[in-house]
Design a protein around this motif. Sequence first.
Motif, PDB file in Angstrom:
ATOM      1  N   UNK A 191      95.184 -42.937 -77.062  1.00 25.87           N
ATOM      2  CA  UNK A 191      95.134 -42.324 -75.744  1.00 25.87           C
ATOM      3  C   UNK A 191      93.924 -42.791 -74.947  1.00 25.87           C
ATOM      4  N   UNK A 192      94.165 -43.185 -73.685  1.00 31.39           N
ATOM      5  CA  UNK A 192      93.097 -43.472 -72.736  1.00 31.39           C
ATOM      6  C   UNK A 192      93.326 -42.645 -71.475  1.00 31.39           C
ATOM      7  N   UNK A 193      92.231 -42.154 -70.924  1.00 35.52           N
ATOM      8  CA  UNK A 193      92.305 -41.167 -69.856  1.00 35.52           C
ATOM      9  C   UNK A 193      91.661 -41.708 -68.588  1.00 35.52           C
ATOM     10  N   UNK A 194      92.359 -41.517 -67.481  1.00 36.81           N
ATOM     11  CA  UNK A 194      91.829 -41.841 -66.157  1.00 36.81           C
ATOM     12  C   UNK A 194      91.699 -40.537 -65.380  1.00 36.81           C
ATOM     13  N   UNK A 195      90.511 -40.271 -64.849  1.00 39.28           N
ATOM     14  CA  UNK A 195      90.290 -39.127 -63.967  1.00 39.28           C
ATOM     15  C   UNK A 195      90.184 -39.602 -62.532  1.00 39.28           C
ATOM     16  N   UNK A 196      90.810 -38.854 -61.614  1.00 37.42           N
ATOM     17  CA  UNK A 196      90.822 -39.243 -60.200  1.00 37.42           C
ATOM     18  C   UNK A 196      90.332 -38.073 -59.368  1.00 37.42           C
ATOM     19  N   UNK A 197      89.325 -38.315 -58.517  1.00 40.89           N
ATOM     20  CA  UNK A 197      88.893 -37.289 -57.577  1.00 40.89           C
ATOM     21  C   UNK A 197      88.518 -37.945 -56.262  1.00 40.89           C
ATOM     22  N   UNK A 198      88.260 -37.116 -55.263  1.00 37.60           N
ATOM     23  CA  UNK A 198      87.908 -37.577 -53.932  1.00 37.60           C
ATOM     24  C   UNK A 198      88.401 -36.577 -52.912  1.00 37.60           C
ATOM     25  N   UNK A 199      87.861 -36.648 -51.709  1.00 36.23           N
ATOM     26  CA  UNK A 199      88.275 -35.718 -50.660  1.00 36.23           C
ATOM     27  C   UNK A 199      89.685 -36.009 -50.170  1.00 36.23           C
ATOM     28  N   UNK A 200      90.089 -37.248 -50.245  1.00 40.70           N
ATOM     29  CA  UNK A 200      91.434 -37.662 -49.827  1.00 40.70           C
ATOM     30  C   UNK A 200      91.969 -38.680 -50.813  1.00 40.70           C
TER      31      UNK A 200
END
Length: 470
Positions: free
Chosen positions: A111-120
Amino acid sequence: MIALTMAEIAEATSGRFEASGTEATPESVVTGAVTTDSREVEPGGIFVAKRGEADDGHRFAPGAAERGAALLIVERPLGVPVPQIVVSDSVEALGALATEVVRRVRALGRLRIVGVTGSNGKTTTKNLLRTVLEQVGPTVAARKSYNNEVGAPTTMLELTEDTEFLVAEMGASGIGHIAHLVRMARPDVGIVLKVGLAHAGEFGGIEKTVQAKSEMVTDLLPTDVAVLNADDPRVASMAELTRARVVWFGLAEEADVRATDVVVHARGTSFTVTVPGGESARVDFSVLGEHHVMNALAAVAAALQLDVPLDTIVAGLEQVTLAEEGRMQVLGGRDDITVINDAYNASPDSMAAALKTLAQVKRPGARSIAVLGEMSELGEFAGEEHDRIGLLAVRLGISQLVVVGEGARRLHISTINEGSWDGESAYVDTADEAFELVTSMARPGDTVLVKSSNAAGLRHLGDRLGEWFA
């Protein structure tokens, strides 16, 4: 979800097992899906009864039982003939269970994990990555915008022993929220897209927003990767806060993954992407709007770090025809009238991007009509930001504005105060009034944009206009 005994679930959640009149034992195994919505319970699944501001999920436990729930996670014992784990806080228990499931699947080594954040752009980038990574291996990613303390762990609990990629969208409305999600599933690749005024009222200002979004990268390890927006100074400053290796994306020449020759048209956006080593490819991207190029670049940068070849990445991007329902969704068609429904959410940045797209794709000789509602959660910035959007509409030469609702009235006022503008602005109180006005004024060839925060309720207006002009 992976198979766990009820005893293991009780231990993970610091809860107490109760058979509740059934023949279940602590060693009984559960493998079904986990949900906090009793209407989504599937036979063999787990229903987490959480308390909300307006209602109490415990009221819906009988309905979950009728739908075949194998286990209830509750804050008090219920007289329902379904085994129960009694916990002190259902939402915390949900997160603890997700943490344990991620730990177990990660221990298997694939398993490899990508986290995504940001205002848009979080949901769009997550959807792009899901499509790209599904070509390589089993992938789990959130439905819609499931990115808070309930939605994110619910997504994590969809992992199975075979899952190779988890794309976790991580949202926040305050300091510590993203850090909380990162502790559940620390990303191998953490993406920060943009820091803007979206939800600035909730955060308490732009600097607090920067602090909250930076939580995506502050706990990354030196072996991890931080994918950062080279064109956003607030995001770029986060490079100093992380131990991870930084990969830059953007339009800037110094970006590791960058776009050039961007062309916006009514069918989408085309651009050339160049990646480290000098390899490049032309991308015919069906998602409408130049601003989505940045989301695509972030997806490219992350996928490259997961060893996905560029040609596979491009093929995945070109499969995506819609960022998400209600986000730059092209509808209509009768009499060449195009409706762009982008009323799922709105911030000053996304409102500006949508208006720029409307100006770019308008047919020669036809009109651009923008139906605009309130941008919510801006706090003290609300007035000046609505003014700014009104002035932008004037500068872009939008032919007709239809401003809907008291919360957006300043946008209307700021436009009519611009005496040099050739366009017009009309104000209405309700979506029904807006519908009647737009359907009466639209002419063949016109392009209609519907844009607002979800709280303004215009998403259904966009769908309704799309159906009317279909």
